[in-house]
Design an enzyme around this catalytic site. Structure first.
Site, short mmCIF file in Angstrom:
data_model
loop_
_atom_site.label_atom_id
_atom_site.label_comp_id
_atom_site.label_asym_id
_atom_site.label_seq_id
_atom_site.Cartn_x
_atom_site.Cartn_y
_atom_site.Cartn_z
N LYS A 145 5.89 67.24 29.49
CA LYS A 145 7.23 66.78 29.17
C LYS A 145 8.26 68.14 29.00
O LYS A 145 9.36 67.80 29.39
CB LYS A 145 6.91 66.22 27.54
CG LYS A 145 8.28 65.67 26.87
CD LYS A 145 8.08 64.69 25.89
CE LYS A 145 7.33 65.65 24.58
NZ LYS A 145 8.37 66.06 23.73
N SER A 146 7.77 69.02 28.63
CA SER A 146 8.70 70.39 28.61
C SER A 146 9.18 70.46 30.04
O SER A 146 10.23 70.91 30.15
CB SER A 146 7.77 71.39 28.25
OG SER A 146 7.24 71.22 26.83
N ARG A 177 13.19 70.38 31.75
CA ARG A 177 13.61 71.49 32.47
C ARG A 177 14.22 71.48 33.73
O ARG A 177 14.95 72.00 34.34
CB ARG A 177 12.67 72.95 32.08
CG ARG A 177 12.67 73.37 30.59
CD ARG A 177 11.47 74.04 30.41
NE ARG A 177 11.53 74.75 29.18
CZ ARG A 177 11.20 74.04 27.95
NH1 ARG A 177 10.84 72.75 27.83
NH2 ARG A 177 11.18 74.69 26.67
N GLY A 187 13.75 66.18 20.59
CA GLY A 187 14.31 67.53 20.06
C GLY A 187 14.46 68.52 21.35
O GLY A 187 15.50 69.04 20.88
N ARG A 211 16.83 66.63 11.77
CA ARG A 211 16.48 68.09 12.58
C ARG A 211 17.32 68.85 12.26
O ARG A 211 18.42 68.86 12.95
CB ARG A 211 15.68 67.81 13.79
CG ARG A 211 14.66 66.69 13.92
CD ARG A 211 13.90 66.46 15.16
NE ARG A 211 12.99 67.76 15.46
CZ ARG A 211 12.16 67.70 16.27
NH1 ARG A 211 11.84 66.61 17.07
NH2 ARG A 211 11.50 68.70 16.73
N GLN A 232 12.11 76.09 22.00
CA GLN A 232 13.31 75.30 22.39
C GLN A 232 14.40 76.31 22.11
O GLN A 232 15.59 76.32 22.70
CB GLN A 232 13.31 74.27 21.34
CG GLN A 232 12.40 73.26 21.61
CD GLN A 232 12.21 72.21 20.76
OE1 GLN A 232 12.31 72.23 19.64
NE2 GLN A 232 11.81 70.92 20.96
N ASP A 272 1.87 71.26 19.27
CA ASP A 272 1.93 69.93 19.39
C ASP A 272 0.69 69.05 19.25
O ASP A 272 0.64 67.75 19.16
CB ASP A 272 2.66 69.51 20.58
CG ASP A 272 4.18 69.60 20.61
OD1 ASP A 272 4.77 69.91 19.40
OD2 ASP A 272 4.79 69.98 21.74
N LYS A 318 9.16 68.71 12.97
CA LYS A 318 9.02 68.02 14.24
C LYS A 318 9.42 66.58 13.90
O LYS A 318 10.46 66.18 12.98
CB LYS A 318 7.44 68.00 14.63
CG LYS A 318 7.03 69.36 15.05
CD LYS A 318 7.69 69.94 16.15
CE LYS A 318 7.34 71.25 16.32
NZ LYS A 318 8.15 71.87 17.23
#
Ligand code: S3P
Length: 434
Positions: A22-23, A27, A95, A123, A170, A316, A343
């Site tokens: 996901k990260s 990106r 997020g 958040r 982040q 996570d 989160k």
């Protein structure tokens, strides 16, 4: 509302793949949009979060195609090519889209507004608002600049050295991406290292980046050049199968093609410290990221302590690590994890509640959890667990349900699609079911 039904698994076996990281998927779209030329992404995660990133960057003027769910082609507009969006940007539940995009918008002289779902609007945005304002962006938000919707008018940034109060990738990524628009070297540092995908990908796209321990710097203005990005499987998704295979007796599985970046591998360390049998095979590299196949066998687990530098490397994975702890003999203590409170849900509270639903004693601590393990998965009693809209709570509860005695239901399970479309089907396949 979707409900996942799980009954006690007799054994897990076979080979499985998990969707793209996901990260890294986020990106790839963001850097692809800022680059000159075309970026082709393979192994993209077609989860709701990453689709939100695509939608936001389309609204900002990048041309993005998705010829199939896991392939994305981004035609970069260059660092000065983004355009003022005609409407509010909606990050959904994501997020990473919210925080990291703010870093990019801080470099743009136009006006933009970011918002998202109920969870996103709870958040905190000061964590990125503070450094981005120091660089020169104007950032305002609801509730005294605390919560989304958040508005940005950026441009004319100066480089800073920012000592972040928490080890957040982040926040670090927002500062570094803003730094690509400032003239000179921008540095982000923290007390502990966090995932370094932004640094690796910026370098792969041609930026001048230096990194050592918990400190990373980028020289701006950066000229990024589009390229092919091969996204490995997400270790945060693999973690559900890792724990499932540890706790379901007689299991042995191989999870193929998983990203094993050391800044993400805390779950392997923690499970090994609990007695798990995990081996990395076929280690290789893709677009500057280490990748391997992970073999895991069922094993008797014992309690452990997770704290300090290890926490950002498994942040996570704590809901599913708590499931492993519930099945272990002895107590597990997780500390230094107050980041969990901000989160998708307050994951200290939602994890403790989920573990207790299975008849396991779990205490909420201000910065973590204490779990009194029952010694085996079979000692957990089946439960009905509500996801509260948190994808990782839903999947962790499903894993506990495979081990528990009786039939478990996970309600509100549609949120799994945020990060892991196809989760239930893969879990069934590992049990030899169609
Ligand atoms: C992420 C960083 C982590 C993580 C999130 C993804 C990222 O958040 O929890 O799921 O892609 O940079 P923090 O930076 O707040 O630790």
């Amino acid at each position: 509302m979707e409900t996942l039904i799980l009954s006690t698994a007799r054994q897990l076996s076979g080979t499985v793949r998990v969707p793209g990281d996901k990260s890294i998927s986020h990106r790839a779209v963001m850097l692809g949009a800022l680059a000159h030329g075309t970026t082709e992404v393979e192994g993209f995660l077609p989860g709701a979060d990453c689709l939100s990133t695509i939608a936001c960057f389309r609204a900002l003027g990048a041309e993005i195609e998705q010829p199939d769910p896991e392939r994305v082609v981004v035609r970069g507009v260059g660092p000065a090519g983004l355009r003022e969006p005609a409407d509010v940007l909606d990050v959904g539940n994501s997020g990473t889209t919210l925080y990291v995009t703010l870093g990019i918008l801080a470099g743009q002289s136009f006006y933009s507004v970011l918002t998202g779902d109920d969870s996103i609007r709870r958040r905190p945005v000061q964590r990125v608002g503070v450094p981005l304002r120091e660089m020169g962006a104007t950032i305002r938000a609801r509730a005294g600049d605390a919560l989304p919707p958040v508005t940005v008018i950026g441009g004319g940034l100066r480089p800073i050295t920012y000592a972040a109060p928490s080890a957040s990738a982040q926040v670090k990524s927002a500062v570094l991406l803003a730094g690509t628009f400032a003239e000179g070297v921008t540095t982000a540092t923290a007390e502990a290292a966090s995932r370094d995908h932004t640094e690796r990908m910026l370098r792969a796209f041609g930026a001048e980046v230096t990194a050592s321990g918990a400190t990373a710097s980028v020289r701006g203005p950066a000229r990024l050049v589009g390229r092919r990005v091969v996204v490995p499987g997400d270790i945060s998704s693999a973690a559900f199968f890792l724990v499932a295979a540890c706790i379901v007796p007689r299991s042995e599985i191989v999870i193929e093609n998983v990203g094993v970046n050391p800044t993400r591998c805390g779950i392997l360390e923690a499970l090994r410290a609990m007695g798990a049998e995990i081996a990395l095979e076929n280690e290789r590299e893709a677009t500057g990221e280490p990748v391997a196949d992970i073999r895991v066998r069922a094993a008797g687990l014992r309690g452990t302590r997770v704290a300090g530098d290890l926490v950002p490397r498994l942040i996570d994975e704590i809901p599913v690590l708590a499931v492993a702890a519930a099945c272990a003999s002895g107590d597990t203590e997780i500390r230094d994890a107050s980041a969990l409170r901000i989160k998708e849900t307050d994951r200290i509270a939602t994890t403790a509640r989920m573990i207790r639903a299975f008849g396991v004693a779990a205490e909420e601590l201000p910065d973590g959890l204490r779990i009194h393990g029952r010694g085996s998965a079979g000692a957990l009693r089946a439960a009905i667990v509500e996801s509260r809209g948190d994808h990782r709570i839903a999947m962790a509860a499903a894993v506990a349900g495979l081990g528990a005695t009786g039939e478990t239901g996970v309600t509100g399970a549609e949120c799994v699609a945020v990060s892991f479309p196809g989760f239930a089907e893969r879990l069934a396949a590992l049990q030899g079911r169609p």
